[in-house]
Write an enzyme that holds these catalytic residues in place. Structure first.
Site, PDB file in Angstrom:
ATOM      1  N   LYS A 173       0.846  -1.206   0.000  1.00 30.75           N
ATOM      2  CA  LYS A 173       0.000   0.000   0.000  1.00 30.75           C
ATOM      3  C   LYS A 173       0.879   1.253   0.000  1.00 30.75           C
ATOM      4  O   LYS A 173       2.104   1.155   0.231  1.00 30.75           O
ATOM      5  CB  LYS A 173      -0.910  -0.034   1.228  1.00 30.75           C
ATOM      6  CG  LYS A 173      -0.147  -0.090   2.540  1.00 30.75           C
ATOM      7  CD  LYS A 173      -1.023  -0.574   3.687  1.00 30.75           C
ATOM      8  CE  LYS A 173      -0.229  -0.580   4.971  1.00 30.75           C
ATOM      9  NZ  LYS A 173      -0.980  -1.130   6.111  1.00 30.75           N
ATOM     10  N   TYR A 193      17.053  30.298   5.164  1.00 35.51           N
ATOM     11  CA  TYR A 193      15.959  31.063   5.761  1.00 35.51           C
ATOM     12  C   TYR A 193      16.259  31.434   7.209  1.00 35.51           C
ATOM     13  O   TYR A 193      16.753  30.603   7.981  1.00 35.51           O
ATOM     14  CB  TYR A 193      14.657  30.258   5.715  1.00 35.51           C
ATOM     15  CG  TYR A 193      14.007  30.275   4.349  1.00 35.51           C
ATOM     16  CD1 TYR A 193      13.566  31.473   3.781  1.00 35.51           C
ATOM     17  CD2 TYR A 193      13.850  29.109   3.634  1.00 35.51           C
ATOM     18  CE1 TYR A 193      12.968  31.488   2.532  1.00 35.51           C
ATOM     19  CE2 TYR A 193      13.251  29.109   2.380  1.00 35.51           C
ATOM     20  CZ  TYR A 193      12.817  30.306   1.830  1.00 35.51           C
ATOM     21  OH  TYR A 193      12.237  30.312   0.593  1.00 35.51           O
TER      22      TYR A 193
HETATM   23  C1  LIG Z   1      -0.107  -2.080   6.693  1.00 33.60           C
HETATM   24  C2  LIG Z   1      -0.636  -3.395   7.082  1.00 33.60           C
HETATM   25  C3  LIG Z   1       0.216  -4.496   7.225  1.00 33.60           C
HETATM   26  C4  LIG Z   1       1.725  -4.367   7.177  1.00 33.60           C
HETATM   27  O1  LIG Z   1       2.156  -3.808   8.408  1.00 33.60           O
HETATM   28  P1  LIG Z   1       3.699  -3.523   8.752  1.00 33.60           P
HETATM   29  O2  LIG Z   1       3.652  -3.040  10.143  1.00 33.60           O
HETATM   30  O3  LIG Z   1       4.129  -2.456   7.797  1.00 33.60           O
HETATM   31  O4  LIG Z   1       4.433  -4.773   8.563  1.00 33.60           O
HETATM   32  C5  LIG Z   1      -0.341  -5.729   7.474  1.00 33.60           C
HETATM   33  N1  LIG Z   1      -1.688  -5.865   7.608  1.00 33.60           N
HETATM   34  C6  LIG Z   1      -2.540  -4.829   7.514  1.00 33.60           C
HETATM   35  C7  LIG Z   1      -3.991  -5.045   7.704  1.00 33.60           C
HETATM   36  C8  LIG Z   1      -2.039  -3.556   7.264  1.00 33.60           C
HETATM   37  O5  LIG Z   1      -2.878  -2.518   7.208  1.00 33.60           O
END
Ligand SMILES: *Cc1c(COP(=O)(O)O)cnc(C)c1O
Length: 351
Positions: free
Chosen positions: A38, A248
């Site tokens: 994601k 800045y």
């Molecule tokens: C983002 C997510 C993961 C991965 O989590 P990490 O902490 O990045 O390993 C796994 N399961 C779900 C439902 C997530 O939203």
């Protein structure tokens, strides 16, 4: 634009990505090891991550939204993609088109999926105490899941990165639910959850952060490798006379004559203003050494002191110190934010 090279880039180490996945797969024991991709593969580029990991044997991928699923394009043979946020009415058209399955989180989503007549498989998320997304224990008991073709029944751990009692509480709740639902596979662990032991592995693990170099738990130190290296080009080299200010608000005044390089990198690229001197982050490191960051981080530029590097010139590339653990300690941001904030202006170059 095809051949145009940006003045900043993420050098992405595909061997490290694959090594991390293989290590997490080994730690997952008998369970298959998937990959959360994601947020565009945590900022690294979801499609490239998918291709590298699919070639190495990863078969289960997770995105948050249907737009992310659509952006990936066709999946390699044998791979499955799950959309963690389920299906809204607005998603049904895409869901009918794309080879991905929703992770159903609410009774409305279950009903929508059932009513659509799409008899393809889905996943189901159960809330075991994080109180984020997922069906409740009583939703499950209501029997409304009966008749769904569930591939993976999953839940998500809230505190797997800590030695928290909540981990065992969530595990017990999940264990109690499992016999009530017909599903092909079960899944509970994210990156950190993998390290909690075999009780947490079930059939499929879902690491994200640690694929990309994040040390989710201390046990991973020494095994998980850095994947993303931030590099920026020198746009100008200049000399500051003692007493000259830079950047800045003139927060840095040269205590002596100094040699300075201006780099194409700023907070709009994810290089945070909180790294500004005098907080003390050392900005660049290039072969020979590390260079003090001086003055404020601008939106698009930073300055480093290059006194010790007479040969360093306009057009040279500098590797920025972007060790996630150290940057996290300095900035107070989580490694997740540090990765996903890396901007769209960098070229992403897989090596
Ligand atoms: C983002 C997510 C993961 C991965 O989590 P990490 O902490 O990045 O390993 C796994 N399961 C779900 C439902 C997530 O939203």
């Amino acid at each position: 634009m095809q051949d145009h090279k940006a003045p900043s880039r993420l050098r992405l180490d595909s061997a490290a990505l694959v090594t991390n996945w293989r290590w997490l797969a080994r730690q997952s024991g008998a369970a298959a090891c998937g990959a959360a991709i994601k947020a565009d593969g945590y900022g690294l580029g979801a499609r490239a991550v998918l291709d590298h990991l699919a070639r190495s044997g990863c078969r289960d991928f997770f995105v948050a939204t249907w737009a992310e699923a659509a952006a990936l394009g066709a999946l390699p043979d044998g791979c499955q993609l799950s959309v963690l946020h389920g299906v809204r009415d607005e998603d049904m058209a895409l869901a009918a088109q794309i080879m991905a399955k929703p992770v159903l989180n609410t009774l409305a989503q279950v009903q929508r999926w059932t009513a659509s007549g799409m008899d393809s498989a889905c996943d189901v998320m159960i809330d075991t105490g994080m109180n984020r997304l997922g069906l409740s224990v009583s939703d499950v008991a209501s029997g409304l899941l009966n008749g769904l073709r569930i591939d993976t029944l999953m839940s998500h751990l809230a505190s797997a990165d800590e030695d928290s009692r909540q981990n065992q509480v969530q595990l017990r709740i999940f264990q109690a639910l499992v016999p009530l639902v017909q599903a092909k596979r079960l899944s509970l662990a994210n990156s950190a959850g993998i390290m909690l032991g075999s009780d947490y592995h079930y059939d499929l693990t879902r690491p994200g952060l640690s694929l990309y170099g994040g040390i989710a738990r201390p046990e991973m130190r020494g095994a998980i490798q850095q994947v993303a290296y931030l590099e920026a080009q020198i746009l100008q080299r200049r000399r500051l006379a003692a007493g000259d200010a830079i950047g800045y608000n003139a927060t840095f005044v040269a205590p002596r004559d100094m040699e300075v390089a201006i780099l194409n990198l700023g907070y709009a690229d994810g290089y945070l203003r909180s790294f500004s001197a005098p907080t003390g982050h050392v900005g660049g490191s290039a072969g020979a050494g590390r260079f003090p960051l001086i003055g404020r981080v601008s939106m698009d530029l930073i300055a480093i002191c290059v006194d010790a590097q007479p040969d360093m010139a306009e057009g040279d590339w500098i590797t920025i110190d972007y060790d996630l653990a150290r940057a996290s300690a300095i900035s107070g941001l989580s490694p997740y934010e540090l990765l996903t904030n890396l901007g769209a202006r960098h070229d992403r170059v897989w090596v």
